[in-house]
Design an enzyme around this catalytic site. Sequence first.
Site, PDB file in Angstrom:
ATOM      1  N   CYS A 131      42.625  39.985  37.955  1.00  0.00           N
ATOM      2  CA  CYS A 131      41.383  40.576  38.122  1.00  0.00           C
ATOM      3  C   CYS A 131      40.734  40.604  40.200  1.00  0.00           C
ATOM      4  O   CYS A 131      40.415  39.571  40.650  1.00  0.00           O
ATOM      5  CB  CYS A 131      40.825  40.583  37.315  1.00  0.00           C
ATOM      6  SG  CYS A 131      39.160  41.334  37.418  1.00  0.00           S
ATOM      7  N   GLU A 132      40.613  41.964  40.371  1.00  0.00           N
ATOM      8  CA  GLU A 132      40.620  41.277  41.641  1.00  0.00           C
ATOM      9  C   GLU A 132      38.410  41.391  41.357  1.00  0.00           C
ATOM     10  O   GLU A 132      38.009  41.329  42.713  1.00  0.00           O
ATOM     11  CB  GLU A 132      40.775  42.572  42.599  1.00  0.00           C
ATOM     12  CG  GLU A 132      39.685  44.278  41.811  1.00  0.00           C
ATOM     13  CD  GLU A 132      40.388  45.696  42.849  1.00  0.00           C
ATOM     14  OE1 GLU A 132      38.970  46.240  42.523  1.00  0.00           O
ATOM     15  OE2 GLU A 132      40.906  45.509  43.416  1.00  0.00           O
ATOM     16  N   HIS A 133      37.481  41.733  40.422  1.00  0.00           N
ATOM     17  CA  HIS A 133      36.592  41.139  40.767  1.00  0.00           C
ATOM     18  C   HIS A 133      36.260  39.547  40.719  1.00  0.00           C
ATOM     19  O   HIS A 133      35.735  39.243  40.749  1.00  0.00           O
ATOM     20  CB  HIS A 133      35.751  41.738  39.462  1.00  0.00           C
ATOM     21  CG  HIS A 133      35.758  43.191  39.318  1.00  0.00           C
ATOM     22  ND1 HIS A 133      36.125  43.991  38.086  1.00  0.00           N
ATOM     23  CD2 HIS A 133      36.035  44.320  40.832  1.00  0.00           C
ATOM     24  CE1 HIS A 133      36.448  45.714  38.916  1.00  0.00           C
ATOM     25  NE2 HIS A 133      36.208  45.851  39.872  1.00  0.00           N
ATOM     26  N   HIS A 134      37.258  39.387  39.649  1.00  0.00           N
ATOM     27  CA  HIS A 134      36.943  37.880  39.426  1.00  0.00           C
ATOM     28  C   HIS A 134      37.856  37.031  39.753  1.00  0.00           C
ATOM     29  O   HIS A 134      37.830  35.494  40.009  1.00  0.00           O
ATOM     30  CB  HIS A 134      36.641  37.233  38.327  1.00  0.00           C
ATOM     31  CG  HIS A 134      35.593  38.402  37.382  1.00  0.00           C
ATOM     32  ND1 HIS A 134      35.434  39.081  37.041  1.00  0.00           N
ATOM     33  CD2 HIS A 134      33.952  38.051  38.038  1.00  0.00           C
ATOM     34  CE1 HIS A 134      35.189  39.504  36.860  1.00  0.00           C
ATOM     35  NE2 HIS A 134      32.930  39.155  37.304  1.00  0.00           N
ATOM     36  N   GLN A 139      43.139  47.024  35.862  1.00  0.00           N
ATOM     37  CA  GLN A 139      44.055  47.576  35.405  1.00  0.00           C
ATOM     38  C   GLN A 139      43.874  48.916  35.478  1.00  0.00           C
ATOM     39  O   GLN A 139      45.722  49.907  35.368  1.00  0.00           O
ATOM     40  CB  GLN A 139      43.856  46.868  33.361  1.00  0.00           C
ATOM     41  CG  GLN A 139      45.268  47.808  32.727  1.00  0.00           C
ATOM     42  CD  GLN A 139      44.338  46.809  31.605  1.00  0.00           C
ATOM     43  OE1 GLN A 139      44.302  46.136  31.311  1.00  0.00           O
ATOM     44  NE2 GLN A 139      45.294  47.776  29.699  1.00  0.00           N
ATOM     45  N   HIS A 199      42.048  40.295  29.179  1.00  0.00           N
ATOM     46  CA  HIS A 199      41.507  39.839  30.614  1.00  0.00           C
ATOM     47  C   HIS A 199      40.581  38.758  30.580  1.00  0.00           C
ATOM     48  O   HIS A 199      39.766  38.571  29.234  1.00  0.00           O
ATOM     49  CB  HIS A 199      40.518  41.100  30.816  1.00  0.00           C
ATOM     50  CG  HIS A 199      41.307  42.510  31.601  1.00  0.00           C
ATOM     51  ND1 HIS A 199      41.286  42.818  32.488  1.00  0.00           N
ATOM     52  CD2 HIS A 199      42.465  42.765  30.372  1.00  0.00           C
ATOM     53  CE1 HIS A 199      42.238  43.725  32.908  1.00  0.00           C
ATOM     54  NE2 HIS A 199      42.663  44.279  31.581  1.00  0.00           N
ATOM     55  N   CYS A 219      38.578  37.541  31.654  1.00  0.00           N
ATOM     56  CA  CYS A 219      37.434  37.169  32.460  1.00  0.00           C
ATOM     57  C   CYS A 219      36.543  38.202  31.790  1.00  0.00           C
ATOM     58  O   CYS A 219      35.502  37.765  31.651  1.00  0.00           O
ATOM     59  CB  CYS A 219      36.776  38.715  33.832  1.00  0.00           C
ATOM     60  SG  CYS A 219      37.402  40.480  33.296  1.00  0.00           S
TER      61      CYS A 219
END
Length: 234
Positions: free
Chosen positions: A120-123, A161, A189, A191
């Site tokens: 995941c590019e956010h976390h 995703q 996920h 996250c």
Amino acid sequence: TSANDKKRALEELPEISSSSASSITGDLSSVAKKSRKDDEEGHAERFQKMQDACKTILECIGEDPNREGLAKTPARWAKALMFMTNGYSQTCEEVTNGAIFSEDHDEMVVVRNIDIHSLCEHHMVPFTGRVHIGYIPNGKVIGLSKLARIAEVYARRLQVQERLTRQIADAVVDAVEPLGVAVVIECSHMCMVMRGVQKVGASTTTSSVRGIFEKNPKTRAEFFSIIQGGAKMC
């Protein structure tokens, strides 16, 4: 005449001696070696920067990066992250490796349950699951394993995703120009599991359709029935 002019021009071209040809070959070889050396040095520099960054992170969370259990962690972490993001250094053309063939087949082709792992590019924590890919050929088919490899090229990057689903569909379109493509991804996920709402049983499903799958509801419904195990392909 134009033909005679071309002939005279060719005759006036200087001949390349064997020694000159060897020199040119040697120069090209030197350029290739220098390029490889530059790549290796660049890789080593990035690897060292990642290790240093990991040591800083360990210190920031209150750990001692020099203790026995963590002494090699920065190097292990850097290697692991470079592997998990090696899709940045790959292209679909490379991984398909010419495995595209002319074939008079215009029925649906579906590969289900391809394992997929991404970050995941956010976390920058994992999301894992499976992808289902279907397409209807238009004079060309692709090696079945290459569909999995295309999925991995984009999964081995920092992702969301939704974008991953779309990129896989577009890559299959570019590769074989089919009558249509459908892609469905189902993932869990971390996250959402390890932090935040902490919902262990939650899963996310995304889909992307192109061509006849987008225009024809019956074709789309057949694909979804197949991947859900509700229909058998003849």
